[in-house]
Design a protein around this motif. Structure first.
Motif, PDB file in Angstrom:
ATOM      1  N   PHE A 268       0.826  -1.212   0.000  1.00  4.04           N
ATOM      2  CA  PHE A 268       0.000   0.000   0.000  1.00  4.04           C
ATOM      3  C   PHE A 268       0.860   1.262   0.000  1.00  4.04           C
ATOM      4  O   PHE A 268       0.598   2.199  -0.760  1.00  4.04           O
ATOM      5  CB  PHE A 268      -0.947   0.033   1.204  1.00  4.04           C
ATOM      6  N   VAL A 269       1.872   1.296   0.846  1.00  2.49           N
ATOM      7  CA  VAL A 269       2.750   2.470   0.922  1.00  2.49           C
ATOM      8  C   VAL A 269       3.421   2.703  -0.426  1.00  2.49           C
ATOM      9  O   VAL A 269       3.431   3.830  -0.947  1.00  2.49           O
ATOM     10  CB  VAL A 269       3.796   2.307   2.048  1.00  2.49           C
ATOM     11  N   ASN A 270       3.985   1.656  -1.012  1.00  3.87           N
ATOM     12  CA  ASN A 270       4.653   1.790  -2.318  1.00  3.87           C
ATOM     13  C   ASN A 270       3.668   2.207  -3.409  1.00  3.87           C
ATOM     14  O   ASN A 270       3.986   3.047  -4.254  1.00  3.87           O
ATOM     15  CB  ASN A 270       5.347   0.488  -2.704  1.00  3.87           C
ATOM     16  N   CYS A 271       2.478   1.619  -3.381  1.00  2.00           N
ATOM     17  CA  CYS A 271       1.465   1.937  -4.387  1.00  2.00           C
ATOM     18  C   CYS A 271       1.070   3.406  -4.314  1.00  2.00           C
ATOM     19  O   CYS A 271       1.015   4.100  -5.333  1.00  2.00           O
ATOM     20  CB  CYS A 271       0.241   1.040  -4.198  1.00  2.00           C
ATOM     21  N   VAL A 272       0.810   3.887  -3.115  1.00  2.00           N
ATOM     22  CA  VAL A 272       0.421   5.292  -2.939  1.00  2.00           C
ATOM     23  C   VAL A 272       1.551   6.215  -3.381  1.00  2.00           C
ATOM     24  O   VAL A 272       1.318   7.200  -4.096  1.00  2.00           O
ATOM     25  CB  VAL A 272       0.015   5.567  -1.474  1.00  2.00           C
ATOM     26  N   GLU A 273       2.772   5.901  -2.995  1.00  3.26           N
ATOM     27  CA  GLU A 273       3.908   6.735  -3.397  1.00  3.26           C
ATOM     28  C   GLU A 273       4.069   6.763  -4.908  1.00  3.26           C
ATOM     29  O   GLU A 273       4.315   7.814  -5.500  1.00  3.26           O
ATOM     30  CB  GLU A 273       5.185   6.261  -2.718  1.00  3.26           C
ATOM     31  N   ARG A 274       3.945   5.612  -5.571  1.00 10.19           N
ATOM     32  CA  ARG A 274       4.058   5.571  -7.033  1.00 10.19           C
ATOM     33  C   ARG A 274       2.909   6.310  -7.689  1.00 10.19           C
ATOM     34  O   ARG A 274       3.090   6.984  -8.706  1.00 10.19           O
ATOM     35  CB  ARG A 274       4.082   4.122  -7.545  1.00 10.19           C
ATOM     36  N   PHE A 275       1.718   6.193  -7.128  1.00 12.50           N
ATOM     37  CA  PHE A 275       0.550   6.885  -7.672  1.00 12.50           C
ATOM     38  C   PHE A 275       0.767   8.392  -7.613  1.00 12.50           C
ATOM     39  O   PHE A 275       0.525   9.108  -8.587  1.00 12.50           O
ATOM     40  CB  PHE A 275      -0.706   6.494  -6.888  1.00 12.50           C
ATOM     41  N   ILE A 276       1.245   8.887  -6.486  1.00 15.07           N
ATOM     42  CA  ILE A 276       1.506  10.317  -6.324  1.00 15.07           C
ATOM     43  C   ILE A 276       2.615  10.762  -7.268  1.00 15.07           C
ATOM     44  O   ILE A 276       2.492  11.792  -7.944  1.00 15.07           O
ATOM     45  CB  ILE A 276       1.850  10.649  -4.858  1.00 15.07           C
ATOM     46  N   ASP A 277       3.706   9.994  -7.338  1.00 15.24           N
ATOM     47  CA  ASP A 277       4.814  10.331  -8.241  1.00 15.24           C
ATOM     48  C   ASP A 277       4.334  10.394  -9.690  1.00 15.24           C
ATOM     49  O   ASP A 277       4.680  11.325 -10.431  1.00 15.24           O
ATOM     50  CB  ASP A 277       5.942   9.303  -8.135  1.00 15.24           C
ATOM     51  N   THR A 278       3.553   9.412 -10.091  1.00 15.89           N
ATOM     52  CA  THR A 278       3.059   9.356 -11.466  1.00 15.89           C
ATOM     53  C   THR A 278       2.130  10.522 -11.761  1.00 15.89           C
ATOM     54  O   THR A 278       2.229  11.157 -12.814  1.00 15.89           O
ATOM     55  CB  THR A 278       2.337   8.023 -11.722  1.00 15.89           C
ATOM     56  N   SER A 279       1.237  10.812 -10.833  1.00 14.88           N
ATOM     57  CA  SER A 279       0.317  11.941 -11.020  1.00 14.88           C
ATOM     58  C   SER A 279       1.086  13.251 -11.155  1.00 14.88           C
ATOM     59  O   SER A 279       0.783  14.081 -12.017  1.00 14.88           O
ATOM     60  CB  SER A 279      -0.662  12.038  -9.844  1.00 14.88           C
ATOM     61  N   GLN A 280       2.090  13.439 -10.318  1.00 14.02           N
ATOM     62  CA  GLN A 280       2.901  14.654 -10.375  1.00 14.02           C
ATOM     63  C   GLN A 280       3.673  14.731 -11.689  1.00 14.02           C
ATOM     64  O   GLN A 280       3.764  15.791 -12.305  1.00 14.02           O
ATOM     65  CB  GLN A 280       3.867  14.718  -9.192  1.00 14.02           C
ATOM     66  N   PHE A 281       4.221  13.616 -12.137  1.00  9.56           N
ATOM     67  CA  PHE A 281       4.945  13.572 -13.403  1.00  9.56           C
ATOM     68  C   PHE A 281       4.024  13.977 -14.556  1.00  9.56           C
ATOM     69  O   PHE A 281       4.396  14.781 -15.419  1.00  9.56           O
ATOM     70  CB  PHE A 281       5.517  12.174 -13.646  1.00  9.56           C
ATOM     71  N   ILE A 282       2.819  13.424 -14.568  1.00 12.54           N
ATOM     72  CA  ILE A 282       1.866  13.727 -15.643  1.00 12.54           C
ATOM     73  C   ILE A 282       1.492  15.206 -15.618  1.00 12.54           C
ATOM     74  O   ILE A 282       1.450  15.859 -16.662  1.00 12.54           O
ATOM     75  CB  ILE A 282       0.617  12.827 -15.531  1.00 12.54           C
ATOM     76  N   LEU A 283       1.220  15.748 -14.430  1.00  8.50           N
ATOM     77  CA  LEU A 283       0.885  17.170 -14.327  1.00  8.50           C
ATOM     78  C   LEU A 283       2.033  18.050 -14.829  1.00  8.50           C
ATOM     79  O   LEU A 283       1.804  19.006 -15.581  1.00  8.50           O
ATOM     80  CB  LEU A 283       0.547  17.537 -12.884  1.00  8.50           C
ATOM     81  N   ASN A 284       3.249  17.715 -14.429  1.00  9.36           N
ATOM     82  CA  ASN A 284       4.411  18.492 -14.892  1.00  9.36           C
ATOM     83  C   ASN A 284       4.558  18.418 -16.400  1.00  9.36           C
ATOM     84  O   ASN A 284       4.851  19.421 -17.057  1.00  9.36           O
ATOM     85  CB  ASN A 284       5.685  18.008 -14.204  1.00  9.36           C
ATOM     86  N   ARG A 285       4.373  17.231 -16.956  1.00  6.43           N
ATOM     87  CA  ARG A 285       4.498  17.055 -18.401  1.00  6.43           C
ATOM     88  C   ARG A 285       3.421  17.837 -19.148  1.00  6.43           C
ATOM     89  O   ARG A 285       3.696  18.485 -20.164  1.00  6.43           O
ATOM     90  CB  ARG A 285       4.406  15.569 -18.746  1.00  6.43           C
TER      91      ARG A 285
END
Length: 100
Positions: free
Chosen positions: A66-83
């Motif tokens: 769960f911790v890894n999933c949430v962290e990856r989800f947040i990282d991915t969302s931030q990456f997409i927003l930045n892009r």
């Protein structure tokens, strides 16, 4: 019958001034709604990925998942927003140079 109390008809938007407090309230509520949608989506994705069989408590493997999933989800969302922001800026810059 048209209401002319304010000097404009209901269909005339030129005489209407938007209340800044109302705009701020709507923006804050929209942000809350987007955040809640994001949390719901993240919960759904991570639950499906990490939860094998519900029990009275989480084992350490499930908790780490769960911790890894949430962290990856947040990282991915931030990456997409930045892009998306980069893409929007580059298109804005490109269209500005085209109009000059």
């Amino acid at each position: 019958m048209i209401n002319t109390t304010h000097g404009f008809s209901p269909m005339d938007n030129q005489g209407v001034t938007t209340d800044p407090q109302l705009q701020q309230f709507i923006e804050v509520e929209s942000q809350k709604q987007r955040f809640q949608q994001l949390v719901h989506q993240m919960t759904e994705v991570c639950w499906e990925k990490c939860m094998d069989k519900p029990g009275p408590k989480l084992d350490s493997r499930t908790e780490v998942c769960f911790v890894n999933c949430v962290e990856r989800f947040i990282d991915t969302s931030q990456f997409i927003l930045n892009r998306l922001e980069q893409t929007q800026r580059s298109r804005g810059t490109f269209s500005e140079t085209m109009t000059d």
